[in-house]
Write a protein that holds these residues in place. Structure first.
Motif, mmCIF file in Angstrom:
data_model
loop_
_atom_site.group_PDB
_atom_site.id
_atom_site.type_symbol
_atom_site.label_atom_id
_atom_site.label_comp_id
_atom_site.label_asym_id
_atom_site.label_seq_id
_atom_site.Cartn_x
_atom_site.Cartn_y
_atom_site.Cartn_z
ATOM 1 N N THR A 171 0.833 -1.205 0.000
ATOM 2 C CA THR A 171 0.000 0.000 0.000
ATOM 3 C C THR A 171 0.863 1.249 0.000
ATOM 4 O O THR A 171 0.542 2.253 -0.663
ATOM 5 C CB THR A 171 -0.931 0.000 1.227
ATOM 6 O OG1 THR A 171 -1.694 -1.212 1.249
ATOM 7 C CG2 THR A 171 -1.885 1.177 1.195
ATOM 8 N N THR A 172 1.960 1.213 0.722
ATOM 9 C CA THR A 172 2.878 2.351 0.762
ATOM 10 C C THR A 172 3.471 2.626 -0.622
ATOM 11 O O THR A 172 3.555 3.784 -1.078
ATOM 12 C CB THR A 172 4.006 2.099 1.773
ATOM 13 O OG1 THR A 172 3.441 1.881 3.072
ATOM 14 C CG2 THR A 172 4.972 3.274 1.817
ATOM 15 N N TYR B 237 -1.966 9.920 1.770
ATOM 16 C CA TYR B 237 -1.076 8.993 2.473
ATOM 17 C C TYR B 237 -1.749 8.332 3.672
ATOM 18 O O TYR B 237 -1.259 7.311 4.174
ATOM 19 C CB TYR B 237 0.198 9.707 2.928
ATOM 20 C CG TYR B 237 1.196 9.917 1.818
ATOM 21 C CD1 TYR B 237 1.866 8.839 1.253
ATOM 22 C CD2 TYR B 237 1.459 11.198 1.331
ATOM 23 C CE1 TYR B 237 2.776 9.034 0.228
ATOM 24 C CE2 TYR B 237 2.371 11.388 0.295
ATOM 25 C CZ TYR B 237 3.030 10.304 -0.246
ATOM 26 O OH TYR B 237 3.929 10.487 -1.269
ATOM 27 N N ILE C 226 -2.582 4.489 3.790
ATOM 28 C CA ILE C 226 -1.697 3.401 4.252
ATOM 29 C C ILE C 226 -2.186 2.821 5.579
ATOM 30 O O ILE C 226 -2.419 1.610 5.685
ATOM 31 C CB ILE C 226 -0.247 3.892 4.347
ATOM 32 C CG1 ILE C 226 0.240 4.343 2.966
ATOM 33 C CG2 ILE C 226 0.659 2.794 4.897
ATOM 34 C CD1 ILE C 226 1.568 5.072 2.983
#
Length: 307
Positions: A37-38, A237, A240
Motif C-alpha cells: 500500500t505504501t 497517504y 496506508i
C-alpha cells in the motif's frame, strides 16, 4: 487453552495476544500489505498517475466480506464448543461409571475396582492423543510389557480399551458378582465412551471445505489490495494506515477461525484435553477408593504455537 480471568488484566491480555503464533502470522501478513500500500501511495502521490476507483464499490464488497467472515467465525466456534461439550460429557460419564462401579462391585474386590479405574483413565489419556496424531502408548499408565505390545498393535486404541472395559463388566456378570440389572444401569455410560469418541472424530476429520476456506482468504487479500484505489483520492497517504488496519481486522478474524476449527490440537486456543484426561484419572481413582500408584511428575502440555 489459554486460561485467563475476564475483565481483570486488559493490557496484559493484549500483550499476550501479540506473542501467539496466530497473531505472529497476522502481523507478518499485515506488514506485507502495508508495504504494498505504501508503494502504491507513493507512486500515485509523487507521479502524475490517475489511479482511483469509486469508494462505493468497496463499501458493498466490504459488506459481503463481513457476512462471510461472520459465518466463518460462527462455524469455527460451533466446532470448538461442540468439542468442549463432548469432553464435558466424557467427564460426567466417566465419573458416573466410576460411582456405579464402586457401588456395584463387591466391597472386598479392590482388584477389580483398580482394573476398572485403570481402564477408564487410560481410555481418556488414549483418546486425547488419538484426536491428534495417534495414541502414544508410553503415556498410558501402569502397563506391563505384554500389555504395551498389545496396545501398540492396535490402530484405534480407544476402541480396544472400550472393549476391555466391556469384557471386564461381562466377566463380573458371568461370575455372578453383578446382576443383569447392574449391567443395564451401566450400559448407557459404557456406550457413551465410544459415542463421544465418534463425535470428536467427526469434528476432527470433517474440516471446513477447503475451497470455501481458500476463497475467503483470496477475497480478503484481493479486497485489501484493491482498496487503495478507492481511498487514495480522499485520504492520500492516510490510505496506508487505513488499508493496513482493515486488512489486519479481516485476516485476524479468518485466522482465529482457522485456529479453533480443530479444537483438539496444541494451538494456544485449543481445548486442554490433556488436563481433562488427567483430572478424570484422579477423579476415578478417588471415587473408587483405590490407590493411584506414584507416577513421574506430570508435565503441563506445551502448546507449541505460543512464543
Amino acid at each position: 487453552m489459554i486460561i485467563y480471568e475476564t475483565n481483570k488484566n486488559f493490557l496484559g491480555d493484549i500483550a499476550h495476544l501479540s506473542r501467539s503464533w496466530t497473531m505472529q502470522k497476522v502481523l507478518r501478513s499485515t506488514l506485507g500489505v502495508a508495504v504494498l500500500t505504501t508503494i502504491f501511495a507513493v507512486l500515485v502521490e509523487e507521479l502524475p498517475l490517475n489511479m482511483h476507483a469509486p469508494s462505493t464499490i468497496f463499501s458493498l464488497l466490504g459488506i459481503v466480506l463481513s457476512v462471510l467472515l461472520v459465518f466463518r467465525t460462527n462455524t469455527a466456534y460451533d466446532r470448538w464448543w461442540e468439542g468442549r461439550k463432548q469432553w464435558g460429557m466424557l467427564v460426567n460419564n466417566c465419573r458416573n461409571l466410576a460411582v456405579m462401579t464402586h457401588t456395584i462391585f463387591p466391597e472386598d474386590d479392590s482388584r477389580s475396582r483398580y482394573e476398572m479405574a485403570l481402564l477408564i483413565s487410560n481410555f481418556c489419556i488414549a483418546l486425547k492423543e488419538h484426536l491428534r496424531q495417534g495414541t502414544k502408548v508410553e503415556e498410558l499408565i501402569h502397563l506391563n510389557a505384554e500389555e504395551v505390545e498389545l496396545y501398540r498393535q492396535r490402530k484405534h486404541v480407544p476402541n480396544y480399551i472400550s472393549t476391555l472395559i466391556h469384557q471386564k463388566v461381562q466377566l463380573m456378570y458371568r461370575s455372578g458378582e453383578i446382576s443383569g440389572a447392574d449391567i443395564r444401569n451401566m450400559k448407557p455410560h459404557l456406550q457413551a465412551l465410544l459415542d463421544i469418541t465418534g463425535a470428536c472424530e467427526r469434528i476432527k476429520k470433517t474440516p471446513i471445505p477447503f475451497s470455501y476456506s481458500v476463497y475467503i482468504k483470496l477475497l480478503i487479500l484481493g479486497y485489501s489490495l484493491m482498496l487503495p484505489f478507492g481511498l487514495i483520492r480522499d485520504f492520500s497517504y492516510f490510505t496506508i494506515p487505513l488499508v493496513t488496519f482493515i486488512f489486519f481486522t479481516f485476516i485476524g478474524i479468518e485466522m482465529m477461525a482457522s485456529e479453533i476449527e480443530d479444537p483438539f490440537g496444541l494451538d494456544c486456543n485449543d481445548l486442554s484435553t490433556g488436563d481433562f484426561a488427567q483430572n478424570i484419572k484422579k477423579n476415578v481413582f478417588e471415587i473408587m477408593e483405590v490407590p493411584l500408584e506414584p507416577q513421574p511428575v506430570e508435565n503441563k502440555e506445551l502448546y507449541r504455537k505460543v512464543f
